[in-house]
Write a protein that holds these residues in place. Sequence first.
Motif, PDB file in Angstrom:
ATOM      1  N   GLN B 175       2.608  -0.802   4.282  1.00  0.00           N
ATOM      2  CA  GLN B 175       1.460  -1.035   3.739  1.00  0.00           C
ATOM      3  C   GLN B 175       0.961  -0.484   5.907  1.00  0.00           C
ATOM      4  N   LYS B 179      -0.392   1.691   7.408  1.00  0.00           N
ATOM      5  CA  LYS B 179      -1.560   2.056   9.123  1.00  0.00           C
ATOM      6  C   LYS B 179      -1.481   2.495  10.170  1.00  0.00           C
ATOM      7  N   MET B 202      -5.325  -3.871   6.329  1.00  0.00           N
ATOM      8  CA  MET B 202      -5.671  -2.584   6.251  1.00  0.00           C
ATOM      9  C   MET B 202      -6.565  -1.974   7.183  1.00  0.00           C
TER      10      MET B 202
END
Lengths: 290, 377
Positions: B175, B179, B202
């Motif tokens: 994640q 990002k 996110m």
Amino acid sequence: MQDRHTFRKKTVPLITMISPVTAWLILLIALPLLYILVISFCGTDDAHNIVFHFTLKNYAKLFDPTILSIYSNSLVIALLTTVICILVAYPFAYIMASTTPFRKTLMMIFLMLPFWTNSIIRLYSWRTLLGTNGYVNLLLLKIGLIQQPIEMLFTRGAVVLGMVYTLLPFMVLPLHTVIDKLDGGLHEASSDLGAKPVKTFLHITLPLTAPGIFAGSIMVFIPCLGYFFVSNLMGGGTSQLIGNVISRQFKEAFNWPYGAALAIMLILITLLLVRIYTKTGGKIDDLGVM
Amino acid sequence: MAKAIVEIKNVNKFYGDNHVVKDLDMEIYEGEFLSILGPSGCGKTTTLRMIAGFEQQTDGVITVEGERVENKEPFERNVNTVFQSYALFPHMTVHDNVAYGLKMKKVKKAEIAGRVEDALSMVRLEGFGKRYPAQLSGGQRQRVAIARAIINNPRVLLLDEPLGALDMKLRKQMQIELKNLQKQLGITFVYVTHDQEEALTMSDRIAVMSGGVLEQIGTPAEIYEKPTTKFVADFIGETNLFEAVEAHVRDDGTVCLNAEAGELTGADPRFSAAELVYLSVRPEKTLASESPVTGFSLRGTVRENIYIGTVVKSTVVLQNGQEIRVSSIAGAPVPAAGSARYIHWNPGDAVIIHSKSNTILDLMDSLDLGAYVAGGA
Ligand SMILES: Nc1ncnc2c1ncn2[C@@H]1O[C@H](COP(=O)(O)OP(=O)(O)OP(=O)(O)O)[C@@H](O)[C@H]1O
Ligand SMILES: [Mg+2]
């Protein structure tokens, strides 16, 4: 410790299970083959009886120019048959894999239906269609496309047609297996990355279905070398295959040792092809025969 | 900043009689990280596939960079997809997988080699070029799928639950990486997920879908703090929901409402009298006191207290059987289980949601609410 365990767990049951099958194989396949191998090194007397003394003359005769040309004719017919089978079977298998379950079953039935009648009878029906007085010629004469009946039977083309007709299912089935397993997501990914359908076919579909093409080719090519009855029925006497020569040695010339040598040669060619197949990554299981 | 790169206007999608995307209207901005969030089967994947070109909308218009795309095949659209199942080509090496898009665009071999290296290093897979997908771990395959997509410099990257198959720890790590990658590349990410925590941490904006309908689109804070539909309030985080009708507006501007559980108070008077509304209060805004508070008549019994790290989650059962969740900071006094408590909140902390039954009014009101939120911020 580990070894003994696996031996008891795996090998022992395997032996007990296999032994009747092994007995069967020895009795019906290995022993006759062995006999063929032995007599291929023997001669005959004047009454066509097999004389058991060692000789290589049967093998020497294999290199006779007429025999060599029959071998090459057989290989050409087998090759043509294989190529045509691929071209016909691929679209067929592709449609079969992507259509509704109902249509798929229907296509499968049409594919397998002819197997429920004897292939010799089915080939005879081709003769009624293709003969000089056959329906195709009658039709062409009637609509005035031709003035004289065309000689369609008893040509190499007719032999190839008969072979394709007889062997097509053996190409369709392995192809269908691999095409059915294809992940549709891969096609989408390819398209997403900018590939037009033709490119997707060449770069994704074809390489991923190559094992099926390969397996199907083996399944078609090898029987093609031996299906002498197709050549008899469709080719008359015009197209000699190895199978014809072998069958003649056993049934007419009564030169069993020579026939045996020819048969051994055919087996060697077959083994060589299977060897090439497995060497290049093909799996025996995919052939669906063993 | 708010320039639309993808516009979805009044799009419907039917599979036979099955209406899976309903009147979808959505703008996706340049350079943003937009998540499409919703429960299974709500039409997230379908929406993404319509943008990518794998599905054709039944009606409505989709534009990418101002151009209508309905007649464009996937290979003609300047968007790329990271598939949930990765869809890596099993017969090609990592290098060839990543190079595929450039090869199709007939980029020169020398240039391809360099760009593949760059893309692989961007996803931290230097030196993996010669391996086949089968020789990679799930996380590594995921990265190859991302590298294979971003190497084409798409304006929009579509990701369909790209982390769905990974374990929790790897998921968290990816994640952060995703990002960062998005910030570094500065391209638009449209990210489908059904994990709300993932979406909240996110995204720049979240589009919440349910049953083929876009329920709400907004920043994580807006979605969490000002849900405009009952579904969003319920779906995002934990909340205490009351179905209520207005009783009267007090002099201080707060509204008195009647719910099945009793009398309660909110601060948003913008609805018509006798309209059925939902009132949503987050557990951390919900208070439980020993004595009654004016404007509230929600009496209940504490059933249990659960300590979760720094917060204590208490469950209070009201007289009508409704369970109310109250969370408080650990260390603050906690009501003993079995004791009687009065539930209340600061009227400004309750979000009033207009019920769907009154659609036209609902629409007007949500517009009003938007202005109100903007004015209040
Ligand atoms: N090819 C199809 N044919 C018919 N119905 C479909 C097809 N694809 C999806 N659907 C239906 O459309 C609806 C939405 O599906 P979609 O895949 O968009 O859901 P989703 O939000 O991505 O769900 P999930 O989180 O489970 O992936 C579902 O009810 C599904 O059954
Ligand atoms: Mg989905």
